[in-house]
Design an enzyme around this catalytic site. Sequence first.
Site, PDB file in Angstrom:
ATOM      1  N   ASN A 102       0.861  -1.223   0.103  1.00  0.00           N
ATOM      2  CA  ASN A 102      -0.114   0.177  -0.018  1.00  0.00           C
ATOM      3  C   ASN A 102       0.609   1.109   0.043  1.00  0.00           C
ATOM      4  OD1 ASN A 102       0.552   0.945   2.945  1.00  0.00           O
ATOM      5  ND2 ASN A 102      -0.318  -1.081   3.229  1.00  0.00           N
ATOM      6  N   LYS A 109       7.873 -18.462  -9.658  1.00  0.00           N
ATOM      7  CA  LYS A 109       7.152 -17.262 -10.227  1.00  0.00           C
ATOM      8  C   LYS A 109       6.025 -17.561 -11.180  1.00  0.00           C
ATOM      9  CE  LYS A 109       7.723 -13.226 -13.418  1.00  0.00           C
ATOM     10  NZ  LYS A 109       8.698 -12.690 -14.687  1.00  0.00           N
ATOM     11  N   ASP A 122      -5.020  -9.464  13.189  1.00  0.00           N
ATOM     12  CA  ASP A 122      -5.069  -7.881  13.367  1.00  0.00           C
ATOM     13  C   ASP A 122      -4.470  -7.830  14.949  1.00  0.00           C
ATOM     14  OD1 ASP A 122      -6.021  -5.551  14.443  1.00  0.00           O
ATOM     15  OD2 ASP A 122      -7.786  -5.635  13.233  1.00  0.00           O
ATOM     16  N   PHE A 180      -4.529   3.651  14.772  1.00  0.00           N
ATOM     17  CA  PHE A 180      -4.515   4.617  13.685  1.00  0.00           C
ATOM     18  C   PHE A 180      -5.663   4.447  12.587  1.00  0.00           C
ATOM     19  CE2 PHE A 180      -1.076   8.025  13.548  1.00  0.00           C
ATOM     20  CZ  PHE A 180      -0.664   7.690  14.352  1.00  0.00           C
ATOM     21  N   LYS A 214     -14.552   1.554  15.106  1.00  0.00           N
ATOM     22  CA  LYS A 214     -13.352   0.828  15.054  1.00  0.00           C
ATOM     23  C   LYS A 214     -12.632   0.884  16.477  1.00  0.00           C
ATOM     24  CE  LYS A 214     -10.850   0.868  11.396  1.00  0.00           C
ATOM     25  NZ  LYS A 214     -10.403   1.261  10.174  1.00  0.00           N
ATOM     26  N   LYS A 252     -12.087  -2.911  17.861  1.00  0.00           N
ATOM     27  CA  LYS A 252     -10.516  -3.303  18.266  1.00  0.00           C
ATOM     28  C   LYS A 252     -10.117  -3.176  19.782  1.00  0.00           C
ATOM     29  CE  LYS A 252      -9.101  -2.423  13.812  1.00  0.00           C
ATOM     30  NZ  LYS A 252      -7.805  -3.078  12.727  1.00  0.00           N
TER      31      LYS A 252
END
Length: 398
Positions: free
Chosen positions: A208, A286, A305, A324, A338, A342
């Site tokens: 990301n 690959k 998580d 975050f 959240k 969490k």
Amino acid sequence: MLQGKRILLIVGGGIAAFKSLDLIRRLRERGAEVTPVLTSGGAEFVTPLSVSALAGQKVSTELFDLNAESEMGHIELSRSADLVVVAPATADLMAKMAGGLANDLASTLLLATDKPVLIAPAMNVRMWLHPATQRNLATLEGDGILRVGPNEGDMACGEYGPGRMAEPMEILAAIGAALSDGPLKGKHVIVTSGPTHEPIDPVRYIANRSSGAQGSALANALAALGARVTFVTGPASAPMPQGVEIHRVETARQMQDAVAAALPADAAVFAAAVADWRVASESASKIKKDGKGGLPVLSFAENPDILATVSKMDKGRPKLVVGFAAETDDVLSNATSKLARKGCDWIVANDVSPATGIMGGAENAVTLITRSGAEDWPRMGKAEVAKRLAARIADALG
Ligand code: C5P
């Protein structure tokens, strides 16, 4: 910050030793007292005379220097400092430290000291990347040795890569953090940072856009308040924080293991952009085009998580757990749910829609959500957000 602080500076044998002369000058300009020790290798690169002239005191070179033993024994020398700094820390010195050897003055001082030790490694890139050096580094990090650098760049030997000693100003910052008398002194804080890379096959991965900039800034800000910081980072592009213990990982599962190994902690801040899913069965070779236009199908498995796992620990949960939430829509409501889901204490929420330029950018606009409500902070530099958050963490750990 350095006024009146006593630094025992061990100068090892490497071309970077010339930078240590500048370091001595800058330390003294800031009011620190520098007791220099020159290894026999170090004396091949800088002279005892230049070291002692800059330090304003005699330089120690030999273990069995009878004069020095009658004036000040090596044990006392190792303990009379506030901080021991090794710059440059050669591969040989790091190996001696990791193995507990004590066959010269420098290694004996390092084994005998009861003070924090900060190393500034410097060596040829192959020597740095050698598994033996990396093993020694892991041992030293496990022993709580602080480190600054090495940096990547052109090397005196003509090669390019990691191995250059950190610059004197960077070493000064790391010394400042190590000696900080701030409100987080004695507290251990874990910070996760950067993206994770989840392999598809040996050459491809899912990643990301996280740069790790906010996590690095936070680790620096926490260290500046005196915290001992364990920094667990995925492959980030932002510069690494200084004067903290760094653990590099690639995948979410490796990040979870590194966090588990770093516990217990007083606080844990999860700034990493962890991939929620990994490819269920990574291909050992690959993946090739089949030539008939067939497309590969990837199936996914859920990653652990880390934030939720640490938040819900029955025993040994950090007193403060901060997550975050990088959202693109309904930032406040998503982040608030959240927090509950969490089980963490605070959520630092931000809008990472492309138009904001926040993901990978220099600024951040966050909302701090605690159990007593939400606070919007104005848009500011990531370093400012980090300082403000570190100060709040210090208040909470009081
Ligand atoms: O669920 P989401 O990814 O939006 O949550 C973000 C928060 O959870 C961040 O603090 C992130 O570091 C943490 N997280 C984690 N492990 C995961 C996914 C997210 O620690 N697998």
